[in-house]
Motif scaffolding. Sequence first.
Motif, PDB file in Angstrom:
ATOM      1  N   LEU A  28       0.822  -1.212   0.000  1.00  0.00           N
ATOM      2  CA  LEU A  28       0.000   0.000   0.000  1.00  0.00           C
ATOM      3  C   LEU A  28       0.852   1.258   0.000  1.00  0.00           C
ATOM      4  O   LEU A  28       0.500   2.252  -0.626  1.00  0.00           O
ATOM      5  CB  LEU A  28      -0.948  -0.020   1.204  1.00  0.00           C
ATOM      6  CG  LEU A  28      -2.083  -1.046   1.107  1.00  0.00           C
ATOM      7  CD1 LEU A  28      -2.834  -1.161   2.430  1.00  0.00           C
ATOM      8  CD2 LEU A  28      -3.056  -0.648  -0.010  1.00  0.00           C
ATOM      9  N   VAL A  29       1.990   1.230   0.694  1.00  0.00           N
ATOM     10  CA  VAL A  29       2.886   2.391   0.652  1.00  0.00           C
ATOM     11  C   VAL A  29       3.367   2.609  -0.775  1.00  0.00           C
ATOM     12  O   VAL A  29       3.418   3.737  -1.279  1.00  0.00           O
ATOM     13  CB  VAL A  29       4.083   2.191   1.604  1.00  0.00           C
ATOM     14  CG1 VAL A  29       5.138   3.274   1.357  1.00  0.00           C
ATOM     15  CG2 VAL A  29       3.628   2.247   3.057  1.00  0.00           C
ATOM     16  N   ALA A  38      -1.371   4.709   4.120  1.00  0.00           N
ATOM     17  CA  ALA A  38      -1.247   3.262   3.922  1.00  0.00           C
ATOM     18  C   ALA A  38      -1.558   2.506   5.207  1.00  0.00           C
ATOM     19  O   ALA A  38      -2.207   1.450   5.181  1.00  0.00           O
ATOM     20  CB  ALA A  38       0.162   2.928   3.431  1.00  0.00           C
ATOM     21  N   LYS A  71      -6.489  -0.251  -0.910  1.00  0.00           N
ATOM     22  CA  LYS A  71      -6.343   0.833  -1.899  1.00  0.00           C
ATOM     23  C   LYS A  71      -7.664   1.580  -2.067  1.00  0.00           C
ATOM     24  O   LYS A  71      -7.687   2.825  -2.060  1.00  0.00           O
ATOM     25  CB  LYS A  71      -5.876   0.247  -3.236  1.00  0.00           C
ATOM     26  CG  LYS A  71      -5.639   1.299  -4.300  1.00  0.00           C
ATOM     27  CD  LYS A  71      -5.156   0.664  -5.582  1.00  0.00           C
ATOM     28  CE  LYS A  71      -6.253  -0.130  -6.252  1.00  0.00           C
ATOM     29  NZ  LYS A  71      -5.864  -0.683  -7.555  1.00  0.00           N
TER      30      LYS A  71
END
Length: 415
Positions: A28-29, A38, A71
């Motif tokens: 996610l980062v 994130a 996301k």
Amino acid sequence: MQYDATAAIRDRIDDLYRSESRRVFASLVRLLNDFDLADDAMHEAFATAVETWPHEGMPANPRAWLVSTGKFKAIDSLRRQGRLKELQPEIASRLDYLAGENAARAATEIEDDRLRLIFTCCHPEIDPQLQVPLTLREVCGLTTEEIAHAFLTSKATMAQRIVRGKAKIREADVPYVVPSLGDLPERLDAVLSAIYLVFNEGYAASQGESLTRVDLTAEAIRLGRLVLDLLPDPEVKGLLAMMLLHESRREARVSLEGEIILLEDQDRSHWNRQMISEGISLVEQALRSRRFGAYTLQAAISAVHAEAAAAAHTDWNQIVVLYSVLLRIDPSPVVELNRAVAIAMRDGPEAGLVLIDAILERGDLVDYRLSHAARAELCRRSGRISDAKSSYERALSLTRQDLERRFLTRRLSEL
């Protein structure tokens, strides 16, 4: 029956959180370019899993589902904050850019999001003093307190360093892309340091009820293997060898009753011979390169222990020599302490006590529990019972680890 199935899925989600949450976070980062966003998205994804999976069943690929859900949760969050319109072109552009960059490189270079993020946190734009703490906190999931323990500093000091590291990433706009192979060597030292500290926290947990954390040692070894696949550098081999040789003893370090067993008292038939064989092979390869460093020397010391059929057969002279070389190339009070213990085993406890007292009188390691525990043990062997008691009491006051506390209490009661 329904309850059992629901409970089983929730247990599975708990397991996934322990084993996969930092890998989901890393992905996610990379996608969102924001640590805090994130982190929130990762937790929302797991919360959604708890709500939906018991009814809808588990997805075929839980980690991919969590990343995808995270996301979209992040996008929803931005929309609620009214920032989506402002950020949408940037996010869309970033996702396209990252997809292109990573797709082009992932097949032949770094294939693991978590390792990719470790290399990103170790970007040259970030102060080297911030790289490893930031990596340990944000990528490997260690608590600020655990990282402070690893660096022998206070929790407040470490928290400040981590905040500065995150701010620096934002200010410098460090890209979360796969580094090229040419960029990897200059980041290697910090990456190996992060993996080494993750392993140490797993091998000797700084707090809690368990002496070890298998999730951390297993992850550190996995990352070590990935780095070795990328860069067959002698020090990568040395680090992986050291981790394997230490991990080989894990089953023998605690009794069935949950008590610590010192190295000299361990049943060596319980050591993992496959790990020892692989570790010794790697350390021999690293030594033959003649380009080795501190990790390889530590692995060589572990290999000497592993090769001794019994504690009495340990080649302490060779271990003292290896520690002396290690002290020259990577001096630190902890290495000095370990060398003092090795000298005590070779030459007698008084020889080691002189060296440990010199370290403590200098003001080094006065708040380090193992320095006082080592002094207590050598005093006990020398018959200096009063000194042994005071050192055990000091070590006891510093430990936050339950098994160590029981071990030290028992030792103290035996005097």
